[in-house]
Design a protein around this motif. Structure first.
Motif, PDB file in Angstrom:
ATOM      1  N   THR A   1       0.833  -1.198   0.000  1.00 57.69           N
ATOM      2  CA  THR A   1       0.000   0.000   0.000  1.00 57.69           C
ATOM      3  C   THR A   1       0.874   1.257   0.000  1.00 57.69           C
ATOM      4  O   THR A   1       2.037   1.233   0.394  1.00 57.69           O
ATOM      5  N   VAL A   2       0.266   2.367  -0.436  1.00 57.55           N
ATOM      6  CA  VAL A   2       0.953   3.655  -0.437  1.00 57.55           C
ATOM      7  C   VAL A   2       0.861   4.254   0.962  1.00 57.55           C
ATOM      8  O   VAL A   2      -0.232   4.501   1.474  1.00 57.55           O
ATOM      9  N   LEU A   3       2.008   4.489   1.574  1.00 54.39           N
ATOM     10  CA  LEU A   3       2.047   5.067   2.914  1.00 54.39           C
ATOM     11  C   LEU A   3       1.723   6.548   2.896  1.00 54.39           C
ATOM     12  O   LEU A   3       0.915   7.044   3.680  1.00 54.39           O
ATOM     13  N   ASN A   4       2.402   7.270   1.999  1.00 53.42           N
ATOM     14  CA  ASN A   4       2.196   8.713   1.906  1.00 53.42           C
ATOM     15  C   ASN A   4       2.806   9.223   0.620  1.00 53.42           C
ATOM     16  O   ASN A   4       3.428   8.471  -0.145  1.00 53.42           O
ATOM     17  N   GLN A   5       2.629  10.513   0.385  1.00 54.54           N
ATOM     18  CA  GLN A   5       3.244  11.189  -0.745  1.00 54.54           C
ATOM     19  C   GLN A   5       4.461  11.957  -0.243  1.00 54.54           C
ATOM     20  O   GLN A   5       4.395  12.665   0.763  1.00 54.54           O
ATOM     21  N   VAL A   6       5.570  11.819  -0.952  1.00 56.99           N
ATOM     22  CA  VAL A   6       6.830  12.440  -0.540  1.00 56.99           C
ATOM     23  C   VAL A   6       7.286  13.401  -1.629  1.00 56.99           C
ATOM     24  O   VAL A   6       7.160  13.114  -2.829  1.00 56.99           O
ATOM     25  N   ALA A   7       7.806  14.524  -1.220  1.00 57.76           N
ATOM     26  CA  ALA A   7       8.297  15.524  -2.166  1.00 57.76           C
ATOM     27  C   ALA A   7       9.316  14.910  -3.124  1.00 57.76           C
ATOM     28  O   ALA A   7      10.293  14.307  -2.693  1.00 57.76           O
ATOM     29  N   ALA A   8       9.063  15.063  -4.412  1.00 56.95           N
ATOM     30  CA  ALA A   8       9.974  14.550  -5.436  1.00 56.95           C
ATOM     31  C   ALA A   8      10.902  15.683  -5.855  1.00 56.95           C
ATOM     32  O   ALA A   8      10.622  16.430  -6.800  1.00 56.95           O
ATOM     33  N   CYS A   9      11.992  15.820  -5.145  1.00 58.97           N
ATOM     34  CA  CYS A   9      12.903  16.936  -5.394  1.00 58.97           C
ATOM     35  C   CYS A   9      13.540  16.806  -6.779  1.00 58.97           C
ATOM     36  O   CYS A   9      13.985  15.731  -7.185  1.00 58.97           O
ATOM     37  N   GLN A  10      13.592  17.933  -7.464  1.00 54.65           N
ATOM     38  CA  GLN A  10      14.216  18.027  -8.774  1.00 54.65           C
ATOM     39  C   GLN A  10      15.537  18.800  -8.634  1.00 54.65           C
ATOM     40  O   GLN A  10      15.939  19.179  -7.531  1.00 54.65           O
ATOM     41  N   SER A  11      16.174  19.061  -9.754  1.00 57.39           N
ATOM     42  CA  SER A  11      17.463  19.758  -9.712  1.00 57.39           C
ATOM     43  C   SER A  11      17.330  21.133  -9.066  1.00 57.39           C
ATOM     44  O   SER A  11      18.248  21.577  -8.350  1.00 57.39           O
ATOM     45  N   GLU A  12      16.192  21.809  -9.267  1.00 56.26           N
ATOM     46  CA  GLU A  12      15.993  23.126  -8.656  1.00 56.26           C
ATOM     47  C   GLU A  12      16.027  23.035  -7.133  1.00 56.26           C
ATOM     48  O   GLU A  12      16.623  23.881  -6.452  1.00 56.26           O
ATOM     49  N   ASP A  13      15.390  21.996  -6.596  1.00 53.42           N
ATOM     50  CA  ASP A  13      15.371  21.820  -5.143  1.00 53.42           C
ATOM     51  C   ASP A  13      16.756  21.465  -4.617  1.00 53.42           C
ATOM     52  O   ASP A  13      17.186  21.970  -3.563  1.00 53.42           O
ATOM     53  N   VAL A  14      17.447  20.593  -5.333  1.00 53.53           N
ATOM     54  CA  VAL A  14      18.795  20.210  -4.914  1.00 53.53           C
ATOM     55  C   VAL A  14      19.723  21.416  -4.951  1.00 53.53           C
ATOM     56  O   VAL A  14      20.522  21.641  -4.025  1.00 53.53           O
TER      57      VAL A  14
ATOM     58  N   VAL B   1      16.921  15.995   0.946  1.00 51.58           N
ATOM     59  CA  VAL B   1      16.235  16.133  -0.342  1.00 51.58           C
ATOM     60  C   VAL B   1      15.796  14.759  -0.853  1.00 51.58           C
ATOM     61  O   VAL B   1      16.560  14.056  -1.504  1.00 51.58           O
ATOM     62  N   PRO B   2      14.558  14.351  -0.563  1.00 53.46           N
ATOM     63  CA  PRO B   2      14.056  13.092  -1.106  1.00 53.46           C
ATOM     64  C   PRO B   2      13.793  13.240  -2.599  1.00 53.46           C
ATOM     65  O   PRO B   2      13.591  14.354  -3.107  1.00 53.46           O
ATOM     66  N   GLY B   3      13.805  12.135  -3.293  1.00 57.87           N
ATOM     67  CA  GLY B   3      13.559  12.172  -4.730  1.00 57.87           C
ATOM     68  C   GLY B   3      14.166  10.960  -5.397  1.00 57.87           C
ATOM     69  O   GLY B   3      14.822  10.137  -4.758  1.00 57.87           O
ATOM     70  N   LEU B   4      13.949  10.848  -6.685  1.00 59.19           N
ATOM     71  CA  LEU B   4      14.467   9.712  -7.429  1.00 59.19           C
ATOM     72  C   LEU B   4      15.968   9.852  -7.622  1.00 59.19           C
ATOM     73  O   LEU B   4      16.491  10.954  -7.833  1.00 59.19           O
ATOM     74  N   GLY B   5      16.653   8.708  -7.572  1.00 59.99           N
ATOM     75  CA  GLY B   5      18.104   8.745  -7.676  1.00 59.99           C
ATOM     76  C   GLY B   5      18.597   9.344  -8.975  1.00 59.99           C
ATOM     77  O   GLY B   5      19.581  10.086  -8.996  1.00 59.99           O
ATOM     78  N   GLY B   6      17.916   9.027 -10.074  1.00 59.63           N
ATOM     79  CA  GLY B   6      18.331   9.529 -11.373  1.00 59.63           C
ATOM     80  C   GLY B   6      18.061  11.004 -11.577  1.00 59.63           C
ATOM     81  O   GLY B   6      18.481  11.578 -12.589  1.00 59.63           O
ATOM     82  N   VAL B   7      17.352  11.622 -10.640  1.00 60.78           N
ATOM     83  CA  VAL B   7      17.044  13.047 -10.731  1.00 60.78           C
ATOM     84  C   VAL B   7      17.754  13.805  -9.608  1.00 60.78           C
ATOM     85  O   VAL B   7      18.705  14.543  -9.839  1.00 60.78           O
ATOM     86  N   ALA B   8      17.299  13.596  -8.375  1.00 63.51           N
ATOM     87  CA  ALA B   8      17.891  14.320  -7.238  1.00 63.51           C
ATOM     88  C   ALA B   8      19.330  13.884  -6.985  1.00 63.51           C
ATOM     89  O   ALA B   8      20.214  14.711  -6.730  1.00 63.51           O
ATOM     90  N   GLY B   9      19.578  12.581  -7.036  1.00 62.68           N
ATOM     91  CA  GLY B   9      20.935  12.093  -6.812  1.00 62.68           C
ATOM     92  C   GLY B   9      21.899  12.578  -7.875  1.00 62.68           C
ATOM     93  O   GLY B   9      23.033  12.977  -7.573  1.00 62.68           O
ATOM     94  N   GLU B  10      21.463  12.566  -9.117  1.00 62.71           N
ATOM     95  CA  GLU B  10      22.320  13.035 -10.206  1.00 62.71           C
ATOM     96  C   GLU B  10      22.615  14.523 -10.063  1.00 62.71           C
ATOM     97  O   GLU B  10      23.751  14.968 -10.249  1.00 62.71           O
ATOM     98  N   ALA B  11      21.588  15.304  -9.724  1.00 58.18           N
ATOM     99  CA  ALA B  11      21.804  16.748  -9.559  1.00 58.18           C
ATOM    100  C   ALA B  11      22.800  17.032  -8.445  1.00 58.18           C
ATOM    101  O   ALA B  11      23.650  17.931  -8.564  1.00 58.18           O
ATOM    102  N   LEU B  12      22.728  16.272  -7.367  1.00 54.30           N
ATOM    103  CA  LEU B  12      23.658  16.453  -6.257  1.00 54.30           C
ATOM    104  C   LEU B  12      25.083  16.112  -6.688  1.00 54.30           C
ATOM    105  O   LEU B  12      26.035  16.827  -6.374  1.00 54.30           O
ATOM    106  N   ALA B  13      25.217  15.022  -7.428  1.00 54.63           N
ATOM    107  CA  ALA B  13      26.552  14.570  -7.829  1.00 54.63           C
ATOM    108  C   ALA B  13      27.175  15.460  -8.894  1.00 54.63           C
ATOM    109  O   ALA B  13      28.406  15.531  -9.006  1.00 54.63           O
TER     110      ALA B  13
END
Length: 495
Positions: free
Chosen positions: A43-56, A217-229
């Motif tokens: 089941t879906v527990l909750n909705q979490v902010a999907a941080c993008q490059s702008e947020d990172v 910064v929660p988010g998808l690895g290919g988006v938030a993680g990439e922007a951080l790196a």
């Protein structure tokens, strides 16, 4: 009065879902979110902010500003210690909530989250709070007309990207020493398990950590993680996760500002049992728990069992007997010792490896099936394969699931050859009554961690990391503090 069950508490709990940036709880600038799914029942527990490059970028800018103005970096050791100790106290105050969040987010048994994960995360925070004023510089042996010394200085902005198997514990392995050295941190939790990292960000602010010093910064690895790196303002990426992602992080470092990269990339760890093992029952228990603990989702999982041929059949009977007691159950049931895999994808990956082992001729001794499908959760029973050949996929690749492969050997030389026959080198273990054999084999094993007559027998005082494609850099111990610092030499010419 009877205490409320974890399930009842979960129904009343407000689950964290907003990012922590510059001292505030915020939604993603785009307003985008992602489903946070519980492996317990799908089941879906909750909705979490999907941080993008702008947020990172905003989080990194906040971390950079906090570092440059010295609001944390320039505080004295006593002040830093007070804040980190306060953070540990708040984590301890909310330990039950943190354990519940960790269990429902990852599928791990809540009894393990209560007894292991959360206490270790708290202990790590306290240990580095106590250690931060124990890092000394050195005075050089300069000529009589010169005074020279070397000092450790914080790197600046640390990007910490942590895995989903021990979310809070692994986060504190990186966050605590990085903060102790005076750095600012941007923490990117795995999208499968963001809850305790977000809660940590809230607690850090409550503890008095200045705004911007710890951003989450929660988010998808290919988006938030990439922007951080790829950020030009991040001085180091500290990562625990998969080999393919680790390679991409090194590429991102080269494409950006040549930021430092520390990688822990898993393993294919062997546990060797010689015929003169001092306690076969203890070794059998270690063989089973060494691979099946946390549903096999452990970087140091003892996924290869090497047994001397003269005792193999009798020893495997003991291992199978222990494994049969590990029955998958509801992670929120305090009696459960074996929970759900973290996601449907990870469950299917384990099932694919099991099917491949069947097709390649390994003999399945136990398990191998998905169970508890009626719950909607992602459960795979403990699985053991015998007659594993060195070229079988199960002997070569990390499953990160509850699958054990068994091989036999005739003598110590063959045991070491098989043990080292892997691209990984994170952990290894051996069981023997011969001290000369134990020490000789320990020296010959190509692994960053070697355990003799035990498994996972280490703690925060010892460095953690691997050889070969298991990565480089060390978590835990005082060595981790050095990782988050530069060494500066200063010389004064005397007149």
């Amino acid at each position: 009065m009877t205490a409320a069950s974890p399930i009842d508490v979960l129904k009343t709990l407000a689950l964290p879902g907003r990012a922590v940036i510059d001292g505030a709880l915020v939604e993603a600038a785009s307003g985008m979110t992602f489903h946070n799914v519980s492996p317990r029942d799908g089941t879906v527990l909750n909705q979490v902010a999907a941080c993008q490059s702008e947020d990172v970028d905003r989080a990194v800018a906040s971390a950079r500003a906090a570092f440059e103005d010295g609001r944390w970096r320039d505080q004295g050791p006593r002040a830093k210690k007070a804040v980190l100790f306060k953070l540990a106290e708040l984590m301890e105050r909310d330990a039950e909530q943190l354990a519940l969040l960790e269990s429902v987010d990852t599928g791990k048994p809540i009894r393990d989250a209560r007894a292991v994960d959360i206490p270790l995360a708290i202990g790590t925070t306290r240990w580095y709070a106590e250690a931060l004023d124990k890092i000394y510089g050195e005075v050089g042996t300069s000529p009589i007309d010169r005074l020279s010394w070397a000092v450790h200085e914080p790197l600046g902005v640390i990007g910490a990207i942590v895995p989903w198997n021990f979310p809070l514990h692994m986060a504190m392995w990186k966050v605590a020493p990085a903060l102790a050295m005076g750095n600012s941190v941007v923490l990117k939790p795995a999208e499968q398990s963001p809850l305790t990292a977000l809660k940590l960000g809230e607690l850090a602010l409550e503890a008095g950590l200045p705004p911007g010093v710890l951003n989450v910064v929660p988010g998808l690895g290919g988006v938030a993680g990439e922007a951080l790196a790829l950020s030009m303002e991040v001085d180091m990426i500290a990562f625990t996760g998969s080999g393919p992602v680790g390679r991409r992080l090194m590429e991102y470092s080269a494409r950006s500002n040549l930021k430092r990269v520390s990688l822990e990339l898993g393993g294919k760890s062997p546990q060797i049992v010689f015929a003169d093992c001092p306690d076969l029952d203890a070794a059998a228990s270690a063989a089973a728990w060494g691979v099946f603990y946390n549903q096999g989702e452990v970087c140091t999982a003892a996924s290869r069992l090497l047994v001397q041929d003269s005792i193999k059949d009798a020893f495997l009977e003991k291992v199978v007997a222990v494994a049969k007691t590990m029955v998958p159950g509801d992670p929120l049931d305090p009696e459960t010792s074996f929970g759900a895999m973290v996601s449907e994808r990870q469950m299917n990956t384990a099932l694919d490896y099991i099917a491949t082992a069947d097709s390649q001729g390994a003999r399945r001794l136990l398990g191998g099936s998905r169970v508890r499908q009626e719950t909607g959760g992602f459960y795979v029973e403990p699985t053991i394969f015998d007659r594993l050949a060195p070229d079988h996929t199960l002997a070569r690749e990390e499953v990160f699931g509850p699958v054990l492969g068994v091989q036999t050997f005739k003598d110590p030389d063959e045991a070491i050859r098989l043990a080292n026959d892997t691209v990984y080198g994170l952990a290894a273990g051996l069981w023997t009554s011969d001290i000369n054999r134990a020490l000789t084999c320990a020296r010959r094993l190509k692994a960053g961690l070697v355990w003799i007559n035990g498994w996972d027998a280490c703690d925060i005082t010892m460095p953690f990391g691997g050889f070969k494609q298991s990565g480089f850099g060390r978590d835990r111990s005082l060595h981790a503090l050095h990782k988050y610092a530069d060494l500066k030499s200063v010389s004064v010419t005397l007149r």
